[in-house]
Design a protein around this motif. Structure first.
Motif, mmCIF file in Angstrom:
data_model
loop_
_atom_site.group_PDB
_atom_site.id
_atom_site.type_symbol
_atom_site.label_atom_id
_atom_site.label_comp_id
_atom_site.label_asym_id
_atom_site.label_seq_id
_atom_site.Cartn_x
_atom_site.Cartn_y
_atom_site.Cartn_z
ATOM 1 N N VAL A 197 6.001 -4.544 -4.455
ATOM 2 C CA VAL A 197 4.827 -3.867 -3.680
ATOM 3 C C VAL A 197 4.260 -5.786 -3.646
ATOM 4 O O VAL A 197 4.391 -6.517 -4.430
ATOM 5 N N TYR A 223 10.485 -6.224 1.057
ATOM 6 C CA TYR A 223 10.062 -5.193 0.372
ATOM 7 C C TYR A 223 8.501 -5.220 0.995
ATOM 8 O O TYR A 223 8.512 -5.587 2.048
ATOM 9 N N PRO A 224 7.953 -3.670 0.263
ATOM 10 C CA PRO A 224 6.193 -3.673 1.233
ATOM 11 C C PRO A 224 5.454 -4.485 1.290
ATOM 12 O O PRO A 224 5.582 -5.355 0.137
ATOM 13 N N THR A 254 5.742 -4.647 6.095
ATOM 14 C CA THR A 254 7.074 -5.792 5.128
ATOM 15 C C THR A 254 7.880 -7.144 5.367
ATOM 16 O O THR A 254 7.243 -7.320 6.838
ATOM 17 N N SER A 273 2.917 -1.908 -7.385
ATOM 18 C CA SER A 273 2.695 -0.614 -7.194
ATOM 19 C C SER A 273 2.239 0.354 -6.498
ATOM 20 O O SER A 273 3.507 0.871 -6.280
ATOM 21 N N ASP A 286 0.974 2.417 -0.279
ATOM 22 C CA ASP A 286 1.597 2.643 0.726
ATOM 23 C C ASP A 286 1.264 1.653 1.584
ATOM 24 O O ASP A 286 0.230 1.278 1.620
ATOM 25 N N ALA A 287 2.370 1.084 2.049
ATOM 26 C CA ALA A 287 2.119 -0.320 2.254
ATOM 27 C C ALA A 287 2.709 -0.042 4.195
ATOM 28 O O ALA A 287 3.794 0.809 3.846
#
Length: 86
Positions: free
Chosen positions: A12, A43-44, A34, A27, A30-31
């Protein structure tokens, strides 16, 4: 041991928008969005308010409070009420 009880650990990016600083780490958060990394991988991303790049303690821009000046200003404003003991 029970299976499927641990959250998924994945890469993340934590982004500090104020300082323009990004940190790629792992991590379980929850992202929502992106971002494309330097290697071209998506990546989130998690946006944070303060990071080590913008925190006053880590950047060295923290203020030192002048307590002597504050005491003098208080005494000027309200006067000295008790004699000073040494």
């Amino acid at each position: 041991m029970r299976s499927d009880i641990h959250p998924v650990l994945r890469p993340v990016v934590f982004r500090d928008r104020a300082a323009g600083f990004q940190l790629l780490t792992r991590s379980t958060l929850d992202a929502q969005g992106t971002v494309k990394g330097e290697d071209g991988t998506t990546y989130p991303v998690v946006d944070v308010d303060i990071s080590s790049a913008s925190h006053l303690f880590y950047t060295g821009t923290s203020r030192i409070v002048d307590t002597a000046g504050r005491v003098e200003r208080f005494e000027r404003r309200y006067g000295r009420t008790a004699p000073v003991r040494s």
